[in-house]
Design a protein around this motif. Sequence first.
Motif, PDB file in Angstrom:
ATOM      1  N   LEU A 297      -0.596  -6.307  67.945  1.00 17.47           N
ATOM      2  CA  LEU A 297      -0.513  -6.910  66.611  1.00 17.47           C
ATOM      3  C   LEU A 297      -1.897  -7.001  65.988  1.00 17.47           C
ATOM      4  CD1 LEU A 297       0.861  -8.342  64.292  1.00 17.47           C
ATOM      5  CD2 LEU A 297       0.983 -10.421  65.686  1.00 17.47           C
ATOM      6  N   PHE A 298      -2.110  -6.196  64.938  1.00 16.10           N
ATOM      7  CA  PHE A 298      -3.361  -6.223  64.192  1.00 16.10           C
ATOM      8  C   PHE A 298      -3.257  -7.269  63.076  1.00 16.10           C
ATOM      9  CE2 PHE A 298      -3.315  -1.904  65.902  1.00 16.10           C
ATOM     10  CZ  PHE A 298      -4.627  -1.753  66.347  1.00 16.10           C
ATOM     11  N   GLY A 299      -4.335  -7.996  62.842  1.00 10.70           N
ATOM     12  CA  GLY A 299      -4.387  -8.966  61.764  1.00 10.70           C
ATOM     13  C   GLY A 299      -5.429  -8.593  60.734  1.00 10.70           C
ATOM     14  N   VAL A 300      -5.212  -9.032  59.506  1.00 12.51           N
ATOM     15  CA  VAL A 300      -6.179  -8.900  58.414  1.00 12.51           C
ATOM     16  C   VAL A 300      -6.162 -10.198  57.625  1.00 12.51           C
ATOM     17  CG1 VAL A 300      -6.752  -7.773  56.227  1.00 12.51           C
ATOM     18  CG2 VAL A 300      -5.984  -6.384  58.172  1.00 12.51           C
ATOM     19  N   VAL A 301      -7.334 -10.808  57.449  1.00 15.17           N
ATOM     20  CA  VAL A 301      -7.499 -11.957  56.550  1.00 15.17           C
ATOM     21  C   VAL A 301      -8.676 -11.593  55.656  1.00 15.17           C
ATOM     22  CG1 VAL A 301      -7.943 -14.422  56.322  1.00 15.17           C
ATOM     23  CG2 VAL A 301      -6.685 -13.567  58.311  1.00 15.17           C
ATOM     24  N   GLY A 316      -4.438   5.017  56.848  1.00 15.06           N
ATOM     25  CA  GLY A 316      -4.163   5.303  58.255  1.00 15.06           C
ATOM     26  C   GLY A 316      -3.024   4.494  58.835  1.00 15.06           C
ATOM     27  N   LEU A 317      -2.135   3.999  57.958  1.00 16.00           N
ATOM     28  CA  LEU A 317      -1.126   3.050  58.409  1.00 16.00           C
ATOM     29  C   LEU A 317      -0.157   3.662  59.420  1.00 16.00           C
ATOM     30  CD1 LEU A 317      -0.574   0.095  57.939  1.00 16.00           C
ATOM     31  CD2 LEU A 317       0.987   0.697  56.098  1.00 16.00           C
ATOM     32  N   SER A 318       0.252   4.895  59.216  1.00 12.14           N
ATOM     33  CA  SER A 318       1.208   5.489  60.161  1.00 12.14           C
ATOM     34  C   SER A 318       0.599   5.611  61.550  1.00 12.14           C
ATOM     35  CB  SER A 318       1.670   6.856  59.659  1.00 12.14           C
ATOM     36  OG  SER A 318       0.575   7.748  59.541  1.00 12.14           O
ATOM     37  N   ARG A 319      -0.681   5.947  61.613  1.00 14.02           N
ATOM     38  CA  ARG A 319      -1.377   6.044  62.915  1.00 14.02           C
ATOM     39  C   ARG A 319      -1.572   4.654  63.497  1.00 14.02           C
ATOM     40  NH1 ARG A 319      -5.472  10.048  63.651  1.00 14.02           N
ATOM     41  NH2 ARG A 319      -6.733   9.653  65.493  1.00 14.02           N
ATOM     42  N   LEU A 320      -1.915   3.705  62.658  1.00  9.37           N
ATOM     43  CA  LEU A 320      -2.116   2.327  63.110  1.00  9.37           C
ATOM     44  C   LEU A 320      -0.846   1.776  63.752  1.00  9.37           C
ATOM     45  CD1 LEU A 320      -4.182  -0.262  62.706  1.00  9.37           C
ATOM     46  CD2 LEU A 320      -2.536  -0.880  60.963  1.00  9.37           C
ATOM     47  N   LEU A 321       0.307   2.068  63.128  1.00  6.08           N
ATOM     48  CA  LEU A 321       1.574   1.488  63.561  1.00  6.08           C
ATOM     49  C   LEU A 321       2.273   2.304  64.643  1.00  6.08           C
ATOM     50  CD1 LEU A 321       2.961   0.432  60.056  1.00  6.08           C
ATOM     51  CD2 LEU A 321       1.855  -1.031  61.764  1.00  6.08           C
ATOM     52  N   SER A 322       1.664   3.396  65.054  1.00  9.18           N
ATOM     53  CA  SER A 322       2.289   4.205  66.109  1.00  9.18           C
ATOM     54  C   SER A 322       2.352   3.395  67.407  1.00  9.18           C
ATOM     55  CB  SER A 322       1.487   5.496  66.324  1.00  9.18           C
ATOM     56  OG  SER A 322       0.196   5.200  66.819  1.00  9.18           O
ATOM     57  N   GLU A 323       3.230   3.818  68.298  1.00 10.22           N
ATOM     58  CA  GLU A 323       3.432   3.144  69.586  1.00 10.22           C
ATOM     59  C   GLU A 323       3.918   1.706  69.412  1.00 10.22           C
ATOM     60  OE1 GLU A 323       0.053   3.714  72.268  1.00 10.22           O
ATOM     61  OE2 GLU A 323      -0.621   5.349  70.961  1.00 10.22           O
ATOM     62  N   GLY A 324       4.565   1.418  68.251  1.00 10.20           N
ATOM     63  CA  GLY A 324       5.147   0.106  68.054  1.00 10.20           C
ATOM     64  C   GLY A 324       4.194  -0.979  67.610  1.00 10.20           C
ATOM     65  N   ALA A 325       2.971  -0.620  67.204  1.00 10.93           N
ATOM     66  CA  ALA A 325       2.003  -1.630  66.762  1.00 10.93           C
ATOM     67  C   ALA A 325       2.474  -2.279  65.461  1.00 10.93           C
ATOM     68  CB  ALA A 325       0.632  -1.000  66.573  1.00 10.93           C
ATOM     69  N   GLN A 326       1.863  -3.439  65.158  1.00  8.39           N
ATOM     70  CA  GLN A 326       2.254  -4.227  63.991  1.00  8.39           C
ATOM     71  C   GLN A 326       1.017  -4.647  63.202  1.00  8.39           C
ATOM     72  OE1 GLN A 326       4.424  -7.505  65.767  1.00  8.39           O
ATOM     73  NE2 GLN A 326       6.261  -6.265  66.129  1.00  8.39           N
ATOM     74  N   LEU A 327       1.258  -5.026  61.939  1.00  8.53           N
ATOM     75  CA  LEU A 327       0.181  -5.479  61.061  1.00  8.53           C
ATOM     76  C   LEU A 327       0.605  -6.763  60.363  1.00  8.53           C
ATOM     77  CD1 LEU A 327      -2.568  -4.974  59.597  1.00  8.53           C
ATOM     78  CD2 LEU A 327      -1.258  -3.765  57.838  1.00  8.53           C
ATOM     79  N   ALA A 328      -0.244  -7.792  60.449  1.00  9.77           N
ATOM     80  CA  ALA A 328      -0.040  -9.062  59.736  1.00  9.77           C
ATOM     81  C   ALA A 328      -1.207  -9.246  58.789  1.00  9.77           C
ATOM     82  CB  ALA A 328       0.032 -10.222  60.725  1.00  9.77           C
ATOM     83  N   LEU A 329      -0.933  -9.277  57.474  1.00  7.60           N
ATOM     84  CA  LEU A 329      -2.006  -9.311  56.477  1.00  7.60           C
ATOM     85  C   LEU A 329      -1.868 -10.510  55.554  1.00  7.60           C
ATOM     86  CD1 LEU A 329      -3.621  -6.513  54.472  1.00  7.60           C
ATOM     87  CD2 LEU A 329      -2.385  -8.253  53.170  1.00  7.60           C
ATOM     88  N   GLY A 353       3.902  -7.147  57.965  1.00 10.15           N
ATOM     89  CA  GLY A 353       4.172  -8.397  57.267  1.00 10.15           C
ATOM     90  C   GLY A 353       2.967  -8.753  56.439  1.00 10.15           C
ATOM     91  N   CYS A 354       3.177  -9.177  55.207  1.00 12.61           N
ATOM     92  CA  CYS A 354       2.021  -9.518  54.381  1.00 12.61           C
ATOM     93  C   CYS A 354       2.353 -10.685  53.473  1.00 12.61           C
ATOM     94  CB  CYS A 354       1.525  -8.318  53.575  1.00 12.61           C
ATOM     95  SG  CYS A 354       2.629  -7.747  52.287  1.00 12.61           S
ATOM     96  N   VAL A 355       1.342 -11.480  53.210  1.00 10.25           N
ATOM     97  CA  VAL A 355       1.410 -12.556  52.236  1.00 10.25           C
ATOM     98  C   VAL A 355       0.265 -12.336  51.256  1.00 10.25           C
ATOM     99  CG1 VAL A 355       1.144 -15.031  51.842  1.00 10.25           C
ATOM    100  CG2 VAL A 355       2.513 -14.221  53.771  1.00 10.25           C
ATOM    101  N   ILE A 356       0.591 -12.191  49.981  1.00  6.24           N
ATOM    102  CA  ILE A 356      -0.420 -11.992  48.952  1.00  6.24           C
ATOM    103  C   ILE A 356      -0.808 -13.361  48.402  1.00  6.24           C
ATOM    104  CG2 ILE A 356      -0.945 -10.911  46.747  1.00  6.24           C
ATOM    105  CD1 ILE A 356      -0.524  -8.969  49.132  1.00  6.24           C
ATOM    106  N   GLY A 357      -2.098 -13.670  48.510  1.00  5.85           N
ATOM    107  CA  GLY A 357      -2.595 -14.972  48.093  1.00  5.85           C
ATOM    108  C   GLY A 357      -3.527 -15.504  49.149  1.00  5.85           C
ATOM    109  N   TYR A 358      -3.777 -16.821  49.103  1.00  2.66           N
ATOM    110  CA  TYR A 358      -4.586 -17.420  50.165  1.00  2.66           C
ATOM    111  C   TYR A 358      -3.861 -18.628  50.707  1.00  2.66           C
ATOM    112  CZ  TYR A 358      -8.164 -18.996  53.208  1.00  2.66           C
ATOM    113  OH  TYR A 358      -8.815 -19.360  54.358  1.00  2.66           O
ATOM    114  N   ASP A 359      -3.803 -18.725  52.025  1.00  5.21           N
ATOM    115  CA  ASP A 359      -3.094 -19.786  52.716  1.00  5.21           C
ATOM    116  C   ASP A 359      -3.938 -20.154  53.941  1.00  5.21           C
ATOM    117  OD1 ASP A 359      -1.413 -21.160  54.560  1.00  5.21           O
ATOM    118  OD2 ASP A 359       0.370 -20.348  53.607  1.00  5.21           O
ATOM    119  N   GLU A 360      -4.625 -21.289  53.884  1.00  6.75           N
ATOM    120  CA  GLU A 360      -5.534 -21.671  54.964  1.00  6.75           C
ATOM    121  C   GLU A 360      -4.803 -21.776  56.304  1.00  6.75           C
ATOM    122  OE1 GLU A 360      -9.413 -22.735  56.414  1.00  6.75           O
ATOM    123  OE2 GLU A 360      -8.793 -21.951  54.467  1.00  6.75           O
TER     124      GLU A 360
END
Length: 482
Positions: A297-301, A316-329, A353-360
């Motif tokens: 599970l990769f994260g981005v804040v 590079g999202l398709s490569r990032l998500l290969s092998e079942g990886a995930q992204l939380a942004l 999964g992504c949330v647009i905005g800021y949430d501490e």
Amino acid sequence: MRPLNVLSVASEVFPIIKTGGLADVAGALPSALAEEGVTVVTLMPGYPAVLNALENAETLHQYPAFFGGTARLLSGRAGGLDLFVIDAPHLFERPGSPYLAPNGRDWPDNARRFAALGRAAADIGQGLVPGFIPDIVHAHDWQAALVPVYLSLTGQPRPGTVVTIHNIAFQGIFPADLLFELGLPASIFTVDGVEYYGQIGFLKGGLQLADRITTVSPTYAKEIQTPEGGMALDGLLRARSGIVSGILNGIDDKVWDPATDQHLALTYDRGSLERRAANKRALQDRLGLKPDPDALLFGVVSRLSEQKGLDLVLAGLSRLLSEGAQLALLGAGDRTLEESFQTARVVYPGQVGCVIGYDEKLAHQIQGGSDALLVPSRFEPCGLTQLCAMRYGSIPVVSRVGGLADTIIDANEMAIANGAATGFQFGPVTFGAALDAIDRVKHLWRDKDAWHRLQANGMGADLSWHRPARQYADLYRSLRAV
């Protein structure tokens, strides 16, 4: 040693009001400096959130005419900090962020608004508040950078001045015909003053006239003295290189502590990393990701912008998500990037999964639940998210620029063998190099023992403000001795 009084001047301060890392620095540094015998009072604008939070407010001075209206200088406390606050409703009582109107554009009177901040700071530096005479005035970023300019015009003894560059891309550039409206004489509109390619440069003037210039990492201090990194101020900074230094930021290790963080589903520390699994599951549930404990599970804040390199993640999202990886942004900014990540959530259900905005709260949850945190910035003065990631056992994956280069030890073969590695670096900041780094991350993810050693290394590092505060205190004292 005789105690030092420092007036810190900032346009945002955590936990009172925050849009970025500047607020974190301005909020955390005063308490760390107290341990070094430095007393800090912070001057900030009286936005509605600030006035609502201010405790024991006292009027120190009345301005009958102050950049277009009446104003008061208040003192009080908020967020655990001693504050001076400019109560000027005509400048600061309005909706939106500190800098932007609700339509997303700069407030048209930002020049007056932040000139007022610099003017009030200079007045305090000249003794406006008898109970607090600063030895040093420390101005943060362009919004406060006119402080050395106003002080230089008094012709009187004055405190030492420090200007800190948090991001040289933001400089505060305004039309020349505002000069007199800002209380600046024609004599200061020169190459040795505030003149900047025929306009008024707030940051340029501050850097020209400050006694000391700092920025938030040693590598960034070098980068901004080059044509590639200096945003047209590199010549000035090279000419003044003898007073330029880089001091790495820390993080507030009380706010960012996985052992006590109430935002997390389950607290943990370096000795109980297995408890992170509950936070990963909670993050997956929160963002609609597949509840798979084995998925990387990769994260981005982050602010969503070209500077932050998030377009590389999309490319590079398709490569990032290969092998079942995930992204939380979690992030906001460029509208095209916002829409692209929202589209990716639909295209890759259960993986993005992504949330647009800021949430501490969610920012803490991503740090505590992600396995790796992506920070692919094209330039990064210091960066705080990678420091928080280390503290929380999320492995930083960063570009080799600015403070990212200074804070992360790359997981190359030798660093892993020596037990020093804390994350992954890549360079140059290109699509290919970023993908190579992702492949390296996935390779190490399969070696759980090596992965846990990286986590433990990061969590064991001293990321607090203690060392930076000592460096700032030494800088202040050297300046006072001049």
